[in-house]
Motif scaffolding. Structure first.
Motif, mmCIF file in Angstrom:
data_model
loop_
_atom_site.group_PDB
_atom_site.id
_atom_site.type_symbol
_atom_site.label_atom_id
_atom_site.label_comp_id
_atom_site.label_asym_id
_atom_site.label_seq_id
_atom_site.Cartn_x
_atom_site.Cartn_y
_atom_site.Cartn_z
ATOM 1 N N LEU A 22 0.831 -1.207 0.000
ATOM 2 C CA LEU A 22 0.000 0.000 0.000
ATOM 3 C C LEU A 22 0.861 1.252 0.000
ATOM 4 C CD1 LEU A 22 -3.028 0.981 0.362
ATOM 5 C CD2 LEU A 22 -2.520 1.044 2.816
ATOM 6 N N ALA A 23 0.414 2.277 -0.739
ATOM 7 C CA ALA A 23 1.080 3.581 -0.729
ATOM 8 C C ALA A 23 0.017 4.674 -0.851
ATOM 9 C CB ALA A 23 2.086 3.694 -1.865
ATOM 10 N N VAL A 24 0.305 5.829 -0.273
ATOM 11 C CA VAL A 24 -0.575 6.995 -0.390
ATOM 12 C C VAL A 24 0.227 8.119 -1.017
ATOM 13 C CG1 VAL A 24 -0.067 7.688 1.999
ATOM 14 C CG2 VAL A 24 -2.108 8.580 0.858
ATOM 15 N N ASP A 25 -0.356 8.812 -1.995
ATOM 16 C CA ASP A 25 0.392 9.849 -2.690
ATOM 17 C C ASP A 25 0.168 11.224 -2.060
ATOM 18 O OD1 ASP A 25 -1.974 10.994 -3.803
ATOM 19 O OD2 ASP A 25 -1.872 9.680 -5.553
ATOM 20 N N ALA A 26 0.769 12.255 -2.649
ATOM 21 C CA ALA A 26 0.744 13.599 -2.070
ATOM 22 C C ALA A 26 -0.649 14.201 -2.036
ATOM 23 C CB ALA A 26 1.684 14.512 -2.860
ATOM 24 N N SER A 27 -1.567 13.655 -2.842
ATOM 25 C CA SER A 27 -2.944 14.137 -2.860
ATOM 26 C C SER A 27 -3.889 13.250 -2.058
ATOM 27 C CB SER A 27 -3.437 14.232 -4.313
ATOM 28 O OG SER A 27 -2.652 15.131 -5.059
ATOM 29 N N SER A 28 -3.322 12.316 -1.291
ATOM 30 C CA SER A 28 -4.070 11.381 -0.442
ATOM 31 C C SER A 28 -4.857 10.343 -1.238
ATOM 32 C CB SER A 28 -4.992 12.124 0.533
ATOM 33 O OG SER A 28 -4.230 12.892 1.450
ATOM 34 N N ASN A 29 -4.515 10.141 -2.510
ATOM 35 C CA ASN A 29 -5.039 8.988 -3.240
ATOM 36 C C ASN A 29 -4.319 7.736 -2.765
ATOM 37 O OD1 ASN A 29 -6.602 10.664 -5.167
ATOM 38 N ND2 ASN A 29 -4.571 11.230 -5.935
ATOM 39 N N LEU A 30 -5.028 6.613 -2.714
ATOM 40 C CA LEU A 30 -4.447 5.353 -2.270
ATOM 41 C C LEU A 30 -4.161 4.448 -3.456
ATOM 42 C CD1 LEU A 30 -6.644 4.523 0.855
ATOM 43 C CD2 LEU A 30 -4.377 5.553 0.805
ATOM 44 N N HIS A 31 -3.025 3.766 -3.398
ATOM 45 C CA HIS A 31 -2.595 2.824 -4.424
ATOM 46 C C HIS A 31 -2.238 1.510 -3.730
ATOM 47 C CE1 HIS A 31 -1.689 6.275 -7.273
ATOM 48 N NE2 HIS A 31 -1.599 6.890 -6.103
ATOM 49 N N VAL A 32 -2.629 0.376 -4.307
ATOM 50 C CA VAL A 32 -2.292 -0.906 -3.714
ATOM 51 C C VAL A 32 -2.051 -1.933 -4.814
ATOM 52 C CG1 VAL A 32 -4.712 -1.656 -3.477
ATOM 53 C CG2 VAL A 32 -2.959 -2.609 -1.959
ATOM 54 N N GLY A 62 -4.073 -16.090 -8.972
ATOM 55 C CA GLY A 62 -2.677 -15.990 -9.357
ATOM 56 C C GLY A 62 -2.390 -14.824 -10.270
ATOM 57 N N ALA A 63 -3.205 -13.775 -10.205
ATOM 58 C CA ALA A 63 -3.017 -12.585 -11.027
ATOM 59 C C ALA A 63 -2.471 -11.437 -10.183
ATOM 60 C CB ALA A 63 -4.331 -12.166 -11.681
ATOM 61 N N LEU A 64 -1.620 -10.612 -10.788
ATOM 62 C CA LEU A 64 -1.208 -9.359 -10.170
ATOM 63 C C LEU A 64 -2.298 -8.331 -10.428
ATOM 64 C CD1 LEU A 64 0.913 -7.395 -8.883
ATOM 65 C CD2 LEU A 64 1.669 -6.935 -11.243
ATOM 66 N N LYS A 65 -2.772 -7.708 -9.354
ATOM 67 C CA LYS A 65 -3.796 -6.682 -9.491
ATOM 68 C C LYS A 65 -3.323 -5.374 -8.873
ATOM 69 C CE LYS A 65 -8.176 -7.629 -9.519
ATOM 70 N NZ LYS A 65 -9.558 -8.022 -9.142
ATOM 71 N N TYR A 66 -3.923 -4.296 -9.355
ATOM 72 C CA TYR A 66 -3.645 -2.943 -8.859
ATOM 73 C C TYR A 66 -4.967 -2.291 -8.505
ATOM 74 C CZ TYR A 66 -2.853 2.111 -9.205
ATOM 75 O OH TYR A 66 -2.839 3.468 -8.972
ATOM 76 N N GLY A 67 -4.994 -1.607 -7.366
ATOM 77 C CA GLY A 67 -6.184 -0.895 -6.936
ATOM 78 C C GLY A 67 -5.892 0.568 -6.680
ATOM 79 N N PHE A 68 -6.883 1.415 -6.957
ATOM 80 C CA PHE A 68 -6.735 2.860 -6.797
ATOM 81 C C PHE A 68 -8.008 3.415 -6.173
ATOM 82 C CE2 PHE A 68 -7.353 7.207 -8.506
ATOM 83 C CZ PHE A 68 -6.177 7.803 -8.082
ATOM 84 N N ARG A 69 -7.843 4.205 -5.094
ATOM 85 C CA ARG A 69 -8.992 4.887 -4.496
ATOM 86 C C ARG A 69 -8.711 6.380 -4.470
ATOM 87 N NH1 ARG A 69 -10.779 4.735 1.710
ATOM 88 N NH2 ARG A 69 -9.550 6.634 1.649
ATOM 89 N N PRO A 70 -9.480 7.184 -5.217
ATOM 90 C CA PRO A 70 -9.261 8.630 -5.211
ATOM 91 C C PRO A 70 -9.518 9.219 -3.830
ATOM 92 C CG PRO A 70 -10.665 7.963 -7.053
ATOM 93 C CD PRO A 70 -10.556 6.782 -6.135
ATOM 94 N N ALA A 71 -8.794 10.269 -3.493
ATOM 95 C CA ALA A 71 -8.989 10.948 -2.211
ATOM 96 C C ALA A 71 -10.427 11.429 -2.095
ATOM 97 C CB ALA A 71 -8.026 12.123 -2.102
ATOM 98 N N GLY A 72 -11.003 11.224 -0.908
ATOM 99 C CA GLY A 72 -12.363 11.671 -0.670
ATOM 100 C C GLY A 72 -13.436 10.736 -1.188
ATOM 101 N N SER A 73 -13.042 9.635 -1.809
ATOM 102 C CA SER A 73 -13.995 8.668 -2.347
ATOM 103 C C SER A 73 -13.961 7.389 -1.525
ATOM 104 C CB SER A 73 -13.650 8.346 -3.807
ATOM 105 O OG SER A 73 -14.459 7.296 -4.303
#
Length: 393
Positions: free
Chosen positions: A54-64, A71-82
């Motif tokens: 997990l990582a959070v960027d400078a705008s508080s969006n979340l990335h995972v 057996g798949a690599l997945k990526y998730g994104f949650r916009p800040a405030g959502s």
């Protein structure tokens, strides 16, 4: 940053997975009403998964990043405030593997992962690009680490399982479009657990385990050569075994290193005081007999106080320094599934985020922690242990 968010969301909308459902649980308090405390809310990120990063960027969006049950690599994104998570498959039919995600100076995600090889996925602002590194060198497994310099240069580390230089930590940096790969430590079984950061000069600094010798080591490239330091060892710790498992490294504002890690039966924390390593035992833990039991993440809050998320026989915990002493909270119970696979990040406002695997249904969850004033804890002042969140119905 808005452009990046829009592009990622547009891309992920086409591949969005299960929408997260916010679940609100009980306030988790410390022993004393006068101590700091943290309140937590919980939500679902995606279907059953392992090894989130997990990582959070400078705008508080979340990335995972994470490995799903297929057996798949997945990526998730949650916009800040959502409250909505957008997820997508990046690579599939991989089998079992670990992941590690980091962000570059433009807040673009970069991921290393280890499906028997070392692979690297990056979002270039328009699309995902994936490549394999160190082809033909043998099997790769366990953990990897990745950091990106300000000029966009990626640095990676991983653990080599087979080949001419088996059971050793390997390091690679991209120079002039070519990967320069080297063995970092030639001692046997070094680097099964590893964690890397960049210093103020963009030089790599990494912590790693030395299994046979029973040490936690630190390696630092000073621009000319690698320097190696022993942070903790069996000798220093009175004979404790398996030092350095599940290590997590971060640098403070002063450039000093902070490391969370395990011995076989304890969670430990090391930090530099002047040029001396101070090592503390934070909690006694129970080992479940698997290397995946040893997962920790350390972050520093706005006061430079450390926070550590870690696992204890399937129980997810949060330990933090309140300015006077260490406090501990239970964030998730153990259950049918025994590993939490936790990963923690902190935003600029000091909010904590922990991605983990739920014990009841194996779903990938997010716990969000916010500081709660001491006055809220009056009703709990007589409790001897923090309450864990109730189980989901």
């Amino acid at each position: 940053m808005p452009e990046l968010s829009n592009r990622i969301v547009q891309c992920l909308r086409l591949n969005s997975g299960r929408v997260g459902i916010a679940l609100f649980f009980l306030l988790l308090t410390s022993v004393s009403a006068a101590a700091q405390s943290w309140s937590w809310t919980y939500e679902t990120i995606d279907q059953p998964a392992t090894f989130p990063s997990l990582a959070v960027d400078a705008s508080s969006n979340l990335h995972v990043s994470y490995a799903d049950s297929s057996g798949a690599l997945k990526y998730g994104f949650r916009p800040a405030g959502s409250s909505r998570w957008f997820t997508m498959v990046l690579d599939k039919q991989l089998g079992g593997f670990t992941t590690h995600l980091t962000l570059d100076s433009e807040n673009n995600p970069h991921i290393c992962y280890t499906p028997g090889m070392i692979k690297y996925a990056l979002w270039d602002g328009k699309q995902w690009r994936i490549q394999q590194i160190a082809k033909g060198t043998g099997e790769i497994g366990y953990t990897c680490s990745i950091v990106i310099a300000k000029d966009g240069t990626p640095h990676l580390t991983w653990y080599q399982l087979t080949g001419p230089l088996l059971l050793r930590i390997r390091y690679a940096v991209l120079k002039d479009a070519a990967w320069l790969v080297r063995t970092l430590d030639f001692d046997h079984e070094t680097g099964k657990w590893n964690s890397m950061v960049l210093d103020a000069h963009d030089d790599p600094l990494l912590s790693y385990s030395a299994w046979v010798d029973g040490e936690l080591r630190l390696a630092h490239w000073n621009g000319k050569e690698w320097n190696f330091t022993t942070v903790d060892s069996r000798t220093r710790s009175g004979g404790e075994y398996n030092i350095g498992q599940g290590n997590s490294l971060i640098l403070g504002p002063d450039g000093k290193a902070h490391i969370s890690f395990y011995s076989e039966k304890a969670l430990k924390y090391a930090h530099q005081v002047d040029d001396v390593w101070k090592v503390e035992t934070i909690d006694q833990i129970n080992w479940l007999g698997s290397w995946t039991n040893f997962r920790s993440s350390v972050v520093l809050d706005k006061q430079s106080f450390p926070h550590i998320c870690y696992e204890d026989a399937g129980v997810l915990k949060h330990a933090y320094w309140d300015g006077k002493k260490w406090q501990k909270q239970v964030l998730a119970h153990s259950g049918f599934d025994t590993f939490r696979y936790s990963s923690m990040a902190i935003d600029q406002e000091g909010n904590l985020y922990i991605a983990f695997r739920d014990a009841e249904d194996n779903m990938l969850k997010l716990a969000t922690g916010r500081f709660a004033s001491a006055q809220l804890n009056t009703a709990s002042k007589n409790e001897q242990k923090p309450e864990a969140p109730p189980k989901q119905n």
